[in-house]
Each structure stands twice: as C-alpha cells, then as structure tokens.
Design a protein around this motif. Structure first.
Motif, PDB file in Angstrom:
ATOM      1  N   ARG A 248       0.834  -1.201   0.000  1.00 38.88           N
ATOM      2  CA  ARG A 248       0.000   0.000   0.000  1.00 38.88           C
ATOM      3  C   ARG A 248       0.868   1.249   0.000  1.00 38.88           C
ATOM      4  NH1 ARG A 248      -3.143  -2.952   3.693  1.00 38.88           N
ATOM      5  NH2 ARG A 248      -2.145  -1.885   5.429  1.00 38.88           N
ATOM      6  N   ASP A 249       1.935   1.246   0.793  1.00 34.35           N
ATOM      7  CA  ASP A 249       2.821   2.410   0.852  1.00 34.35           C
ATOM      8  C   ASP A 249       3.471   2.670  -0.505  1.00 34.35           C
ATOM      9  OD1 ASP A 249       2.192   2.721   3.504  1.00 34.35           O
ATOM     10  OD2 ASP A 249       4.091   1.939   4.255  1.00 34.35           O
ATOM     11  N   THR A 250       3.871   1.624  -1.190  1.00 30.56           N
ATOM     12  CA  THR A 250       4.489   1.771  -2.500  1.00 30.56           C
ATOM     13  C   THR A 250       3.492   2.335  -3.500  1.00 30.56           C
ATOM     14  OG1 THR A 250       5.967  -0.080  -2.049  1.00 30.56           O
ATOM     15  CG2 THR A 250       5.692   0.533  -4.343  1.00 30.56           C
ATOM     16  N   ALA A 251       2.264   1.845  -3.459  1.00 31.81           N
ATOM     17  CA  ALA A 251       1.235   2.346  -4.383  1.00 31.81           C
ATOM     18  C   ALA A 251       0.938   3.814  -4.107  1.00 31.81           C
ATOM     19  CB  ALA A 251      -0.036   1.508  -4.257  1.00 31.81           C
ATOM     20  N   LYS A 252       0.871   4.194  -2.835  1.00 33.24           N
ATOM     21  CA  LYS A 252       0.608   5.594  -2.489  1.00 33.24           C
ATOM     22  C   LYS A 252       1.751   6.490  -2.972  1.00 33.24           C
ATOM     23  CE  LYS A 252      -2.190   4.894   1.651  1.00 33.24           C
ATOM     24  NZ  LYS A 252      -2.221   5.063   3.115  1.00 33.24           N
TER      25      LYS A 252
ATOM     26  N   SER B 122       3.828   5.927  -5.451  1.00 35.84           N
ATOM     27  CA  SER B 122       3.795   5.988  -6.912  1.00 35.84           C
ATOM     28  C   SER B 122       2.707   6.934  -7.390  1.00 35.84           C
ATOM     29  CB  SER B 122       3.557   4.599  -7.494  1.00 35.84           C
ATOM     30  OG  SER B 122       4.635   3.752  -7.176  1.00 35.84           O
ATOM     31  N   ALA B 123       1.532   6.850  -6.786  1.00 36.60           N
ATOM     32  CA  ALA B 123       0.429   7.732  -7.173  1.00 36.60           C
ATOM     33  C   ALA B 123       0.783   9.191  -6.896  1.00 36.60           C
ATOM     34  CB  ALA B 123      -0.837   7.345  -6.426  1.00 36.60           C
ATOM     35  N   ALA B 124       1.459   9.443  -5.789  1.00 35.27           N
ATOM     36  CA  ALA B 124       1.861  10.813  -5.446  1.00 35.27           C
ATOM     37  C   ALA B 124       2.843  11.362  -6.479  1.00 35.27           C
ATOM     38  CB  ALA B 124       2.466  10.862  -4.056  1.00 35.27           C
ATOM     39  N   ARG B 125       3.797  10.533  -6.913  1.00 39.23           N
ATOM     40  CA  ARG B 125       4.772  10.975  -7.918  1.00 39.23           C
ATOM     41  C   ARG B 125       4.073  11.300  -9.235  1.00 39.23           C
ATOM     42  NH1 ARG B 125       8.518   6.749  -6.162  1.00 39.23           N
ATOM     43  NH2 ARG B 125       7.488   5.518  -7.742  1.00 39.23           N
ATOM     44  N   ILE B 126       3.145  10.453  -9.636  1.00 42.68           N
ATOM     45  CA  ILE B 126       2.415  10.695 -10.884  1.00 42.68           C
ATOM     46  C   ILE B 126       1.595  11.974 -10.760  1.00 42.68           C
ATOM     47  CG2 ILE B 126       0.546   9.826 -12.354  1.00 42.68           C
ATOM     48  CD1 ILE B 126       1.656   6.994 -11.703  1.00 42.68           C
ATOM     49  N   GLY B 127       0.916  12.146  -9.635  1.00 41.25           N
ATOM     50  CA  GLY B 127       0.124  13.354  -9.416  1.00 41.25           C
ATOM     51  C   GLY B 127       0.979  14.600  -9.438  1.00 41.25           C
ATOM     52  N   ASP B 128       2.145  14.534  -8.844  1.00 43.33           N
ATOM     53  CA  ASP B 128       3.047  15.686  -8.847  1.00 43.33           C
ATOM     54  C   ASP B 128       3.496  16.017 -10.270  1.00 43.33           C
ATOM     55  OD1 ASP B 128       2.839  15.874  -6.103  1.00 43.33           O
ATOM     56  OD2 ASP B 128       4.781  14.905  -5.704  1.00 43.33           O
ATOM     57  N   GLY B 129       3.763  14.979 -11.064  1.00 38.61           N
ATOM     58  CA  GLY B 129       4.179  15.209 -12.446  1.00 38.61           C
ATOM     59  C   GLY B 129       3.067  15.840 -13.273  1.00 38.61           C
ATOM     60  N   ILE B 130       1.843  15.385 -13.071  1.00 39.34           N
ATOM     61  CA  ILE B 130       0.701  15.984 -13.785  1.00 39.34           C
ATOM     62  C   ILE B 130       0.511  17.427 -13.360  1.00 39.34           C
ATOM     63  CG2 ILE B 130      -1.813  15.881 -14.032  1.00 39.34           C
ATOM     64  CD1 ILE B 130      -1.532  12.806 -13.841  1.00 39.34           C
ATOM     65  N   ASP B 131       0.625  17.672 -12.078  1.00 39.05           N
ATOM     66  CA  ASP B 131       0.479  19.033 -11.557  1.00 39.05           C
ATOM     67  C   ASP B 131       1.526  19.952 -12.178  1.00 39.05           C
ATOM     68  OD1 ASP B 131      -0.733  20.967  -9.798  1.00 39.05           O
ATOM     69  OD2 ASP B 131       1.037  20.776  -8.501  1.00 39.05           O
ATOM     70  N   THR B 132       2.753  19.505 -12.240  1.00 36.33           N
ATOM     71  CA  THR B 132       3.833  20.295 -12.830  1.00 36.33           C
ATOM     72  C   THR B 132       3.546  20.587 -14.305  1.00 36.33           C
ATOM     73  OG1 THR B 132       5.436  19.348 -11.297  1.00 36.33           O
ATOM     74  CG2 THR B 132       6.319  20.340 -13.307  1.00 36.33           C
ATOM     75  N   ASP B 133       3.078  19.555 -15.022  1.00 33.99           N
ATOM     76  CA  ASP B 133       2.765  19.749 -16.445  1.00 33.99           C
ATOM     77  C   ASP B 133       1.620  20.738 -16.640  1.00 33.99           C
ATOM     78  OD1 ASP B 133       4.757  17.990 -17.111  1.00 33.99           O
ATOM     79  OD2 ASP B 133       3.417  16.294 -17.480  1.00 33.99           O
TER      80      ASP B 133
END
Length: 44
Positions: free
Chosen positions: A22-26, A28-39
């Motif tokens: 669960r920690d790994t999935a969270k 990973s999701a946070a990194r993807i969300g941060d990348g989308i936010d930056t874009d």
C-alpha cells in the motif's frame, strides 16, 4: 487465504507485506500526481 498461498504461518507476516504494498502504491500515485500538476502549471 493469501498468506497460506504464500506459505506464511502468521497473519502478521502477510499484513506486514500488504502494508508495504500500500505504501508503495501511495508513493507511486503521489509521484504521478506531482508530475501531472507540474505539467498543468507549465502548460501555456
């Protein structure tokens, strides 16, 4: 059932690994969300 299939004798062992997943999935999701936010911020 999953613990038995994995050969775990104690439920705590299965719970420990499930928690890590669960920690790994969270993370990973946070990194993807941060990348989308930056874009979105950088978009003209």
């Amino acid at each position: 059932m999953i613990g038995k299939l994995l050969g775990h004798i104690q439920v705590q062992t299965t719970a420990r690994y499930a928690h890590l997943a669960r920690d790994t999935a969270k993370a990973s999701a946070a990194r993807i969300g941060d990348g989308i936010d930056t874009d979105l911020i950088a978009a003209p």
